[in-house]
Design a protein around this motif. Structure first.
Motif, short mmCIF file in Angstrom:
data_model
loop_
_atom_site.label_atom_id
_atom_site.label_comp_id
_atom_site.label_asym_id
_atom_site.label_seq_id
_atom_site.Cartn_x
_atom_site.Cartn_y
_atom_site.Cartn_z
N VAL A 205 0.84 -1.20 0.00
CA VAL A 205 0.00 0.00 0.00
C VAL A 205 0.87 1.25 0.00
O VAL A 205 2.07 1.20 0.30
CB VAL A 205 -0.96 0.01 1.21
N ASP A 206 0.26 2.39 -0.32
CA ASP A 206 1.02 3.61 -0.53
C ASP A 206 0.61 4.76 0.38
O ASP A 206 1.46 5.46 0.93
CB ASP A 206 0.86 4.07 -1.99
N ILE A 207 -0.70 5.01 0.50
CA ILE A 207 -1.20 6.13 1.30
C ILE A 207 -1.87 5.57 2.54
O ILE A 207 -2.80 4.76 2.46
CB ILE A 207 -2.20 6.98 0.50
N LEU A 208 -1.41 6.02 3.71
CA LEU A 208 -1.99 5.60 4.98
C LEU A 208 -2.97 6.67 5.46
O LEU A 208 -2.61 7.83 5.64
CB LEU A 208 -0.88 5.39 6.02
N TRP A 209 -4.21 6.24 5.66
CA TRP A 209 -5.27 7.15 6.09
C TRP A 209 -5.55 6.89 7.57
O TRP A 209 -6.02 5.81 7.94
CB TRP A 209 -6.49 6.96 5.20
N LEU A 210 -5.23 7.87 8.40
CA LEU A 210 -5.50 7.76 9.83
C LEU A 210 -6.88 8.33 10.13
O LEU A 210 -7.18 9.48 9.78
CB LEU A 210 -4.46 8.54 10.64
N MET A 211 -7.71 7.56 10.80
CA MET A 211 -8.98 8.10 11.28
C MET A 211 -8.70 9.25 12.24
O MET A 211 -7.57 9.43 12.68
CB MET A 211 -9.80 6.98 11.93
N PRO A 212 -9.71 10.10 12.54
CA PRO A 212 -9.45 11.34 13.29
C PRO A 212 -8.55 11.12 14.50
O PRO A 212 -8.76 10.21 15.30
CB PRO A 212 -10.84 11.79 13.70
N ILE A 213 -7.55 11.98 14.62
CA ILE A 213 -6.53 11.84 15.66
C ILE A 213 -6.73 12.85 16.81
O ILE A 213 -5.96 12.86 17.76
CB ILE A 213 -5.12 12.01 15.06
N GLN A 214 -7.79 13.67 16.74
CA GLN A 214 -8.00 14.72 17.73
C GLN A 214 -8.73 14.21 18.98
O GLN A 214 -9.36 13.14 18.95
CB GLN A 214 -8.79 15.88 17.12
N SER B 221 -16.97 8.63 19.70
CA SER B 221 -16.69 8.56 18.28
C SER B 221 -15.54 9.48 17.91
O SER B 221 -15.53 10.65 18.31
CB SER B 221 -17.92 8.98 17.47
N PRO B 222 -14.56 8.99 17.13
CA PRO B 222 -13.47 9.86 16.69
C PRO B 222 -13.97 11.04 15.85
O PRO B 222 -13.23 12.01 15.65
CB PRO B 222 -12.59 8.92 15.85
N TYR B 223 -15.20 10.96 15.37
CA TYR B 223 -15.75 12.02 14.54
C TYR B 223 -16.46 13.10 15.35
O TYR B 223 -17.12 13.97 14.77
CB TYR B 223 -16.66 11.41 13.47
N SER B 224 -16.34 13.03 16.67
CA SER B 224 -16.81 14.09 17.56
C SER B 224 -15.59 14.83 18.08
O SER B 224 -15.04 14.52 19.14
CB SER B 224 -17.63 13.49 18.72
N VAL B 225 -15.12 15.82 17.32
CA VAL B 225 -13.84 16.47 17.58
C VAL B 225 -13.98 17.60 18.59
O VAL B 225 -14.80 18.50 18.43
CB VAL B 225 -13.24 17.01 16.26
N ALA C 50 -5.08 19.47 18.38
CA ALA C 50 -4.54 18.69 19.49
C ALA C 50 -4.65 17.22 19.14
O ALA C 50 -5.35 16.82 18.20
CB ALA C 50 -5.26 19.00 20.80
N VAL C 51 -3.96 16.38 19.92
CA VAL C 51 -3.94 14.94 19.70
C VAL C 51 -4.70 14.24 20.81
O VAL C 51 -4.55 14.58 22.00
CB VAL C 51 -2.48 14.42 19.62
N ASN C 52 -5.49 13.25 20.46
CA ASN C 52 -6.21 12.44 21.43
C ASN C 52 -5.20 11.69 22.30
O ASN C 52 -4.44 10.86 21.79
CB ASN C 52 -7.11 11.45 20.68
N PRO C 53 -5.17 11.93 23.62
CA PRO C 53 -4.20 11.24 24.46
C PRO C 53 -4.35 9.72 24.47
O PRO C 53 -3.41 9.01 24.82
CB PRO C 53 -4.46 11.84 25.85
N GLU C 54 -5.51 9.24 24.06
CA GLU C 54 -5.71 7.80 23.92
C GLU C 54 -4.70 7.20 22.95
O GLU C 54 -4.27 6.05 23.10
CB GLU C 54 -7.14 7.55 23.42
#
Length: 470
Positions: A85-94, A107-111, A116-120
């Protein structure tokens, strides 16, 4: 209110029409030559060269490793490199909102904070280490971006309450009609929203070396915003942009690729016996006739939504799975892999809880090898490449069209021929045209095969064959 109101639609239509009329410098109708009717390019953005052969791989960081962290994910990069694979897509990191949170982790989609970065998942340094390690191994990294809405407890709610939409009672509200109770919608009629969102997206590209974004529900946000963002990001570095949406106008100035929802839906219906092979005609016809050559459409077997809410790759595709994977990698479109597919993951990953992928399944799984071989096959044949670089599919007529989908993709140097029995019954098939005639090498066996007027094939249920000119 938002761009979906009738008044805003009318205003946008007028704004689009007015500049077009003002810019029409052609002579009067009776004085024009053929040159005055020459078409102008529809797609004006430039795709980064590294997107030509790109295959996406989606990482659900929470479930990707036992630890669920960026640092742990770094250890998996050599395996992904071997996969191809070539492009790595990270789900929301906030960070994720706490007010009205769904489940334990949300949900990662509730930013809650766009910069900032999710401490998880770790720290900013951990994210930077992941991106740097990925770049060092030849990957590009894109982030999932949620521009349509924020968490209820995002700082903007108190700092800039005017940046949010209101319902008929005058209150903040989730996206209408959906059950997204953990988020509230932003109002893109507010210049402040556009400025802050643009600056946040530029931050990750500039400071962390992010190579682009996958835009969540991109069509719920005005196109002119995305077009402006694309230009601003390109001023920093070449980027790749993927829209979770369904229309071609997004590919003109904003997005390299758009979801192929209709392909996924059709593939499931065929696999489940609800439609036959001819059901794909509608998708591929539209793809040729209504989409620009430069546009890339994301074809996929699974992603975070389909796995969690529709079913696993086995629930959705059953014994048709290998054939549909092969079609997604060799037909028109940009293919992707959702983490765990290559290990034969057979469970719906929890969306709001920790539920790590069981990678031990990979030991007895043949899908990883299939993905690797398909990616290598795709890389080796330019006609299978993405967008403007690849070749259109041309239908090859056969004597069993309701069961067999057959096609070629070709240029002056090579041809790839695909023959897919998309049914649960064996089939005998002939090919009455000359389009496919020639000498090929089999993808599966490596043996030389000649197609001519006497060619006859017997295909088992869900059997597919791929051939390429030597």
């Amino acid at each position: 209110m938002k761009h979906v109101t009738l008044s805003t639609i009318a205003a946008l239509a007028a704004a689009i029409a007015a500049p077009a009329a003002a810019q029409d410098t052609r002579p009067p109708l009776d004085q024009r030559t053929l040159a005055d009717y020459a078409p102008e390019p529809y797609v004006t953005l430039k795709h980064a060269p590294w997107t030509e052969e790109a295959v996406l791989y989606q990482i659900n960081t929470r479930q990707f490793t036992k630890e669920g962290t960026f640092r742990a994910a770094i250890k998996e990069l050599p395996r992904l490199k071997k996969l191809g694979v070539d492009i790595l897509w990270l789900m929301p990191i906030q960070p994720i909102g706490e007010k009205n949170r769904k489940g334990t982790l949300g949900s990662p989609y509730s930013v809650k904070d766009y910069i900032a970065v999710n401490p998880e998942f770790g720290t900013e340094a951990d994210l930077k280490a992941f991106v740097d390690a990925a770049h060092a191994q030849g990957f590009h990294v894109i982030l999932d971006w949620v521009a349509n809405h924020t968490a209820w407890d995002h700082p903007w709610v108190t700092q800039h309450p005017e940046w949010y939409e209101r319902d008929w009672k005058g209150d903040f509200h989730p996206t209408p009609w959906w059950d997204w109770s953990d988020i509230i919608d932003l109002d893109y009629d507010q210049p402040g929203v556009r400025k802050a969102m643009t600056e946040a997206m530029a931050y990750w590209v500039r400071e962390f070396g992010i190579d682009g974004y996958r835009a969540d529900v991109a069509g719920y946000v005005p196109i002119d915003f995305w077009e402006g963002v694309r230009a601003d990001l390109e001023a920093i570095r070449p980027v790749f942009m993927l829209a979770e949406w369904k229309s071609s106008e997004l590919t003109r100035k904003a997005f390299d690729a758009v979801y192929a929802w209709e392909w996924h839906k059709t593939a499931k219906e065929v696999a489940q016996g609800k439609a036959d092979a001819t059901a794909f005609y509608g998708y591929y016809s539209e793809n040729v006739s209504a989409w620009p050559d430069e546009a890339m459409r994301l074809v996929y077997i699974a992603n975070h939504d389909s796995n969690a809410w529709e079913g696993t790759q086995y629930e959705n595709f059953g014994p048709a799975l290998p054939a549909m994977i092969a079609l997604s990698f060799t037909g028109e479109g940009m293919p992707m892999i959702y983490n765990g597919q290559e290990a034969c993951n057979a469970k719906r990953l929890e969306f709001f809880e920790k539920d790590p992928i069981d990678w031990s399944q990979a030991k007895d799984c043949d899908l990883g090898d299939l993905f690797t071989r398909l990616i290598a096959f795709r890389d080796a044949h330019k006609v299978l490449h993405n967008g403007q670089w690849g070749a259109r599919m041309i239908k090859v007529e056969n004597t069993a069209p309701q069961q067999v989908l057959s096609w070629v993709r070709r240029n002056e140097d090579e041809t790839v021929l695909g023959i897919f029995n998309l049914s649960d019954k064996p089939v005998e098939v002939d090919f009455p045209t000359e389009l496919e005639h020639g000498r090929y090498r089999s993808f599966k066996t490596g043996k030389s095969v000649t197609f001519d007027a006497g060619t006859h094939m017997s295909l088992a249920p869900w059997e597919y064959q791929l051939f390429a000119t030597p």
